[in-house]
Scaffold this motif. Structure first.
Motif, PDB file in Angstrom:
ATOM      1  N   GLY A 358       0.795  -1.228   0.000  1.00 41.59           N
ATOM      2  CA  GLY A 358       0.000   0.000   0.000  1.00 41.59           C
ATOM      3  C   GLY A 358       0.820   1.266   0.000  1.00 41.59           C
ATOM      4  N   GLY A 359       2.148   1.142  -0.143  1.00 41.19           N
ATOM      5  CA  GLY A 359       3.004   2.323  -0.146  1.00 41.19           C
ATOM      6  C   GLY A 359       3.139   2.956   1.224  1.00 41.19           C
ATOM      7  N   GLU A 360       3.069   2.134   2.264  1.00 44.52           N
ATOM      8  CA  GLU A 360       3.099   2.645   3.635  1.00 44.52           C
ATOM      9  C   GLU A 360       4.440   2.389   4.315  1.00 44.52           C
ATOM     10  OE1 GLU A 360      -1.254   2.418   5.429  1.00 44.52           O
ATOM     11  OE2 GLU A 360      -0.566   0.436   4.775  1.00 44.52           O
ATOM     12  N   GLU A 361       5.505   2.262   3.524  1.00 41.96           N
ATOM     13  CA  GLU A 361       6.796   1.948   4.129  1.00 41.96           C
ATOM     14  C   GLU A 361       7.278   3.039   5.078  1.00 41.96           C
ATOM     15  OE1 GLU A 361       7.466   3.365  -0.152  1.00 41.96           O
ATOM     16  OE2 GLU A 361       6.166   1.945   0.900  1.00 41.96           O
ATOM     17  N   ASN A 362       7.007   4.313   4.753  1.00 40.14           N
ATOM     18  CA  ASN A 362       7.416   5.388   5.659  1.00 40.14           C
ATOM     19  C   ASN A 362       6.682   5.299   6.996  1.00 40.14           C
ATOM     20  OD1 ASN A 362       9.180   6.448   3.796  1.00 40.14           O
ATOM     21  ND2 ASN A 362       7.774   8.002   3.039  1.00 40.14           N
ATOM     22  N   GLU A 363       5.384   5.011   6.931  1.00 41.68           N
ATOM     23  CA  GLU A 363       4.600   4.900   8.151  1.00 41.68           C
ATOM     24  C   GLU A 363       5.075   3.725   9.010  1.00 41.68           C
ATOM     25  OE1 GLU A 363       3.476   5.359   5.160  1.00 41.68           O
ATOM     26  OE2 GLU A 363       2.128   7.095   5.174  1.00 41.68           O
ATOM     27  N   LEU A 364       5.368   2.594   8.358  1.00 35.90           N
ATOM     28  CA  LEU A 364       5.868   1.437   9.097  1.00 35.90           C
ATOM     29  C   LEU A 364       7.225   1.738   9.728  1.00 35.90           C
ATOM     30  CD1 LEU A 364       5.869  -1.479  10.047  1.00 35.90           C
ATOM     31  CD2 LEU A 364       6.584  -2.183   7.758  1.00 35.90           C
ATOM     32  N   ALA A 365       8.120   2.362   8.958  1.00 37.55           N
ATOM     33  CA  ALA A 365       9.447   2.697   9.485  1.00 37.55           C
ATOM     34  C   ALA A 365       9.331   3.649  10.679  1.00 37.55           C
ATOM     35  CB  ALA A 365      10.307   3.319   8.386  1.00 37.55           C
ATOM     36  N   ASP A 366       8.461   4.649  10.564  1.00 33.41           N
ATOM     37  CA  ASP A 366       8.284   5.598  11.669  1.00 33.41           C
ATOM     38  C   ASP A 366       7.747   4.901  12.913  1.00 33.41           C
ATOM     39  OD1 ASP A 366       9.188   7.699  10.147  1.00 33.41           O
ATOM     40  OD2 ASP A 366       7.194   8.420   9.589  1.00 33.41           O
ATOM     41  N   HIS A 367       6.857   3.935  12.718  1.00 33.50           N
ATOM     42  CA  HIS A 367       6.303   3.189  13.859  1.00 33.50           C
ATOM     43  C   HIS A 367       7.409   2.386  14.553  1.00 33.50           C
ATOM     44  CE1 HIS A 367       3.347   0.968  16.223  1.00 33.50           C
ATOM     45  NE2 HIS A 367       4.006  -0.133  15.907  1.00 33.50           N
ATOM     46  N   ILE A 368       8.252   1.727  13.777  1.00 33.18           N
ATOM     47  CA  ILE A 368       9.335   0.923  14.360  1.00 33.18           C
ATOM     48  C   ILE A 368      10.339   1.824  15.075  1.00 33.18           C
ATOM     49  CG2 ILE A 368      11.221  -0.670  13.858  1.00 33.18           C
ATOM     50  CD1 ILE A 368       9.563  -1.677  11.455  1.00 33.18           C
ATOM     51  N   LEU A 387       7.291  -1.392  -5.013  1.00 34.05           N
ATOM     52  CA  LEU A 387       7.904  -2.366  -4.098  1.00 34.05           C
ATOM     53  C   LEU A 387       8.722  -1.663  -3.019  1.00 34.05           C
ATOM     54  CD1 LEU A 387       9.031  -5.280  -6.461  1.00 34.05           C
ATOM     55  CD2 LEU A 387       7.084  -5.224  -4.895  1.00 34.05           C
ATOM     56  N   GLY A 388       8.237  -0.484  -2.600  1.00 38.46           N
ATOM     57  CA  GLY A 388       8.859   0.192  -1.475  1.00 38.46           C
ATOM     58  C   GLY A 388       8.816  -0.703  -0.252  1.00 38.46           C
ATOM     59  N   ARG A 389       9.759  -0.497   0.650  1.00 38.14           N
ATOM     60  CA  ARG A 389       9.894  -1.442   1.761  1.00 38.14           C
ATOM     61  C   ARG A 389      10.596  -0.822   2.956  1.00 38.14           C
ATOM     62  NH1 ARG A 389      13.221  -5.423  -1.662  1.00 38.14           N
ATOM     63  NH2 ARG A 389      11.658  -4.613  -3.102  1.00 38.14           N
ATOM     64  N   VAL A 390      10.488  -1.492   4.057  1.00 36.19           N
ATOM     65  CA  VAL A 390      11.360  -1.260   5.195  1.00 36.19           C
ATOM     66  C   VAL A 390      12.429  -2.338   5.144  1.00 36.19           C
ATOM     67  CG1 VAL A 390      11.561  -1.356   7.703  1.00 36.19           C
ATOM     68  CG2 VAL A 390       9.654  -0.125   6.639  1.00 36.19           C
ATOM     69  N   ARG A 391      13.666  -1.929   5.124  1.00 36.85           N
ATOM     70  CA  ARG A 391      14.780  -2.880   5.091  1.00 36.85           C
ATOM     71  C   ARG A 391      15.273  -3.075   6.511  1.00 36.85           C
ATOM     72  NH1 ARG A 391      20.523  -2.536   4.441  1.00 36.85           N
ATOM     73  NH2 ARG A 391      21.418  -4.173   3.117  1.00 36.85           N
ATOM     74  N   LEU A 392      15.170  -4.302   6.990  1.00 36.78           N
ATOM     75  CA  LEU A 392      15.564  -4.639   8.358  1.00 36.78           C
ATOM     76  C   LEU A 392      16.719  -5.626   8.299  1.00 36.78           C
ATOM     77  CD1 LEU A 392      13.170  -5.423  11.295  1.00 36.78           C
ATOM     78  CD2 LEU A 392      15.125  -6.913  10.847  1.00 36.78           C
ATOM     79  N   THR A 393      17.786  -5.320   9.023  1.00 40.26           N
ATOM     80  CA  THR A 393      18.977  -6.167   9.022  1.00 40.26           C
ATOM     81  C   THR A 393      19.283  -6.631  10.442  1.00 40.26           C
ATOM     82  OG1 THR A 393      19.883  -4.899   7.160  1.00 40.26           O
ATOM     83  CG2 THR A 393      21.405  -6.314   8.359  1.00 40.26           C
ATOM     84  N   VAL A 394      19.438  -7.936  10.593  1.00 39.39           N
ATOM     85  CA  VAL A 394      19.780  -8.526  11.883  1.00 39.39           C
ATOM     86  C   VAL A 394      21.295  -8.483  12.063  1.00 39.39           C
ATOM     87  CG1 VAL A 394      19.706 -10.659  13.255  1.00 39.39           C
ATOM     88  CG2 VAL A 394      17.739  -9.992  11.853  1.00 39.39           C
ATOM     89  N   HIS A 395      21.743  -8.291  13.291  1.00 44.86           N
ATOM     90  CA  HIS A 395      23.171  -8.191  13.598  1.00 44.86           C
ATOM     91  C   HIS A 395      23.598  -9.238  14.622  1.00 44.86           C
ATOM     92  CE1 HIS A 395      21.868  -4.246  12.127  1.00 44.86           C
ATOM     93  NE2 HIS A 395      23.081  -4.155  11.615  1.00 44.86           N
ATOM     94  N   ALA A 396      24.885  -9.489  14.647  1.00 40.98           N
ATOM     95  CA  ALA A 396      25.422 -10.492  15.573  1.00 40.98           C
ATOM     96  C   ALA A 396      25.181 -10.114  17.026  1.00 40.98           C
ATOM     97  CB  ALA A 396      26.909 -10.696  15.319  1.00 40.98           C
ATOM     98  N   ASP A 397      25.225  -8.820  17.344  1.00 41.35           N
ATOM     99  CA  ASP A 397      25.091  -8.383  18.730  1.00 41.35           C
ATOM    100  C   ASP A 397      23.664  -8.034  19.118  1.00 41.35           C
ATOM    101  OD1 ASP A 397      27.738  -8.834  19.136  1.00 41.35           O
ATOM    102  OD2 ASP A 397      28.335  -6.732  19.378  1.00 41.35           O
ATOM    103  N   ASN A 398      22.692  -8.219  18.225  1.00 42.84           N
ATOM    104  CA  ASN A 398      21.299  -8.059  18.650  1.00 42.84           C
ATOM    105  C   ASN A 398      20.957  -9.160  19.653  1.00 42.84           C
ATOM    106  OD1 ASN A 398      20.339  -7.053  15.349  1.00 42.84           O
ATOM    107  ND2 ASN A 398      20.452  -5.750  17.164  1.00 42.84           N
ATOM    108  N   MET A 411       4.634  -6.293  13.845  1.00 42.27           N
ATOM    109  CA  MET A 411       3.410  -7.077  13.802  1.00 42.27           C
ATOM    110  C   MET A 411       2.247  -6.313  14.436  1.00 42.27           C
ATOM    111  SD  MET A 411       3.560  -9.872  12.176  1.00 42.27           S
ATOM    112  CE  MET A 411       4.605 -11.212  11.633  1.00 42.27           C
ATOM    113  N   GLU A 412       2.547  -5.518  15.444  1.00 43.40           N
ATOM    114  CA  GLU A 412       1.527  -4.665  16.048  1.00 43.40           C
ATOM    115  C   GLU A 412       0.963  -3.695  15.009  1.00 43.40           C
ATOM    116  OE1 GLU A 412       1.551  -2.050  20.067  1.00 43.40           O
ATOM    117  OE2 GLU A 412       2.999  -1.412  18.531  1.00 43.40           O
ATOM    118  N   TRP A 413       1.856  -3.089  14.251  1.00 37.47           N
ATOM    119  CA  TRP A 413       1.442  -2.166  13.183  1.00 37.47           C
ATOM    120  C   TRP A 413       0.605  -2.910  12.137  1.00 37.47           C
ATOM    121  CZ3 TRP A 413       2.298  -2.068   7.923  1.00 37.47           C
ATOM    122  CH2 TRP A 413       2.046  -0.863   7.255  1.00 37.47           C
ATOM    123  N   ALA A 414       1.077  -4.089  11.733  1.00 37.59           N
ATOM    124  CA  ALA A 414       0.369  -4.867  10.717  1.00 37.59           C
ATOM    125  C   ALA A 414      -0.982  -5.347  11.239  1.00 37.59           C
ATOM    126  CB  ALA A 414       1.220  -6.057  10.277  1.00 37.59           C
ATOM    127  N   GLY A 415      -1.050  -5.731  12.516  1.00 36.97           N
ATOM    128  CA  GLY A 415      -2.304  -6.195  13.091  1.00 36.97           C
ATOM    129  C   GLY A 415      -3.362  -5.114  13.084  1.00 36.97           C
TER     130      GLY A 415
END
Length: 427
Positions: A358-368, A387-398, A411-415
């Motif tokens: 839905g082109g809501e990547e900015n809204e999702l990113a702001d929520h996170i 195909l705009g998106r939020v790019r999330l990268t996992v790290h070794a120290d997370n 998931m809260e945002w998506a729900g």
């Protein structure tokens, strides 16, 4: 009105149009980024943020107390120092290649490679999602180009067959067909099906006039013996003629090395404009790279790779086991490319694309971000339109708690969107 005012007016109009389209790129405030938990940067092994790389870098400075900060000249003159020569030799050995040529950045490396090595009667066949730097290099080069659908083996076969049938030089083996791919694709986080591609090219072009070139930007340091990359992981050093290993992702510094034959190396030294006319990499740049390679090849590096894989798989489990994931993905509120294949391979990539149709990547990113976690919002032209998106990268120290929480946040945002769509359906 002065010429400068006219120019600024035109540029401002372009920027305002991009802002209306919600795809204006503006670097974030570093102070804000530093306050949030990192789920955005390319420091996947966490060797920069943990200061492990800083320690190794300072040790390099102590080991070479007479170093000169500046490189003083280009590679073709005085800029090629013993220290630079040594790292090219050592990295070629580390990755089991014949030779290597070091560049100031991965972008520089790809532009030099693709503008110089393919000849006018050659063809470059490339995945449609290859990096912008490869496109820039091909535009400056003289070889013809042809793309195939992303990671689509049937379309790849069709592209090779069309070249074989349309070009006598390709069929006779006199023209070289370069195949340009990435190991881990930086925006979708998926892996190139390189073994299947090698089999297809051998079937279609049995003359053997195919040269594969793989950009290992996002696999360097993460997989393979001592973090040597995807090609080394599969033992394909002899099958992949060219590799570009950048040092700004898992290695956490900057610069890149092109691994190739000695002939290709000398060709780039003589003909690549950003070698001939650019200042050589400095001692400081190369010292950070050497420190990074020593770190990823150590026991600590192995532990970080293992922890990164564990965290990546844990993130995937948290997503797929979340009570709302089936409904969220079914309704297309958030789609993650490749999620249907999670856990099926020997390793997982730490990059995840949370696509919001839905082109809501900015809204999702702001929520996170509002909940304390840094992620990146990505738009066209970096990714395809729609195909705009939020790019999330996992790290070794997370930590596991951070992973659980960031999944819960998006998931809260998506729900909330699922409930909203449900109310609309009842009206």
């Amino acid at each position: 009105m002065s010429g400068e005012k006219v120019l600024n007016s035109k540029l401002q109009t372009q920027l305002e149009q991009r802002e209306r389209q919600k795809r204006l790129m503006q670097p974030p405030n570093p102070g804000m980024v530093n306050q949030l938990v990192d789920f955005g940067s390319n420091d996947t092994l966490s060797i920069a943020t943990s200061r492990a790389l800083t320690k190794g870098f300072l040790e390099q400075l102590d080991a070479h107390p007479n170093f000169i900060v500046g490189s003083t000249s280009t590679r073709i003159f005085e800029g090629t120092t013993h220290y630079l020569d040594d790292i090219e030799r050592d990295l070629a050995r580390f990755h089991k290649a014949e030779a290597g040529l070091f560049f100031n950045s991965g972008f520089d490396a790809n532009v030099a490679l693709w503008s110089t090595v393919p000849r006018p009667d050659d063809v470059v066949v490339h995945d449609e999602y290859i990096h912008a730097s490869i496109h820039d290099g091909m535009r400056r080069g003289r070889a013809q180009t042809r793309s195939f659908a992303h990671n689509d083996l049937q379309d790849f076969r069709r592209a090779l067959e069309a070249l074989r049938d349309d070009r006598k030089g390709v069929k006779d083996g006199k023209s070289v067909v370069f195949v340009a791919v990435e190991s881990f694709y930086s925006m979708d986080g998926d892996v190139v099906p390189i073994q299947e591609m090698l089999r297809i090219s051998q079937e279609v072009l049995p003359q053997g006039n195919v040269v594969y070139a793989m950009d290992e930007a996002h696999s360097n340091g993460l997989i393979g013996r001592d973090g040597s990359g995807l090609v080394c992981h599969y033992g394909l050093e002899k099958e992949i003629g060219i590799r570009v290993h950048t040092c700004g992702k898992g290695l956490a510094s900057t610069g890149a090395i092109v691994l190739c034959s000695e002939t290709m190396r000398m060709s780039m030294i003589n003909y690549a404009r950003n070698i001939v006319f650019s200042t050589a990499p400095s001692f400081v740049t190369v010292a950070a790279v050497r420190a990074g390679y020593e770190l990823v090849a150590s026991e600590e590096g192995e532990q970080r790779r293992r922890r990164l894989q564990q965290n990546t798989r844990y993130f995937e489990r948290m997503v797929t086991q979340h009570k709302q994931w089936d409904e969220v993905s079914k309704q297309g509120i958030i789609q993650i490319p490749g999620s249907e294949n999670w856990g099926s391979g020997p390793f997982e990539t730490p990059i995840f694309a949370l696509i919001t149709p839905g082109g809501e990547e900015n809204e999702l990113a702001d929520h996170i971000r509002g909940n304390g976690y840094w992620v990146d919002s990505v738009h066209y032209p970096i990714v395809p339109k729609q195909l705009g998106r939020v790019r999330l990268t996992v790290h070794a120290d997370n930590t596991k708690e951070q992973i659980e929480r960031v999944v819960g946040v998006f998931m809260e945002w998506a729900g909330a969107r699922v409930k909203k769509e449900g109310r609309r359906a009842k009206l």
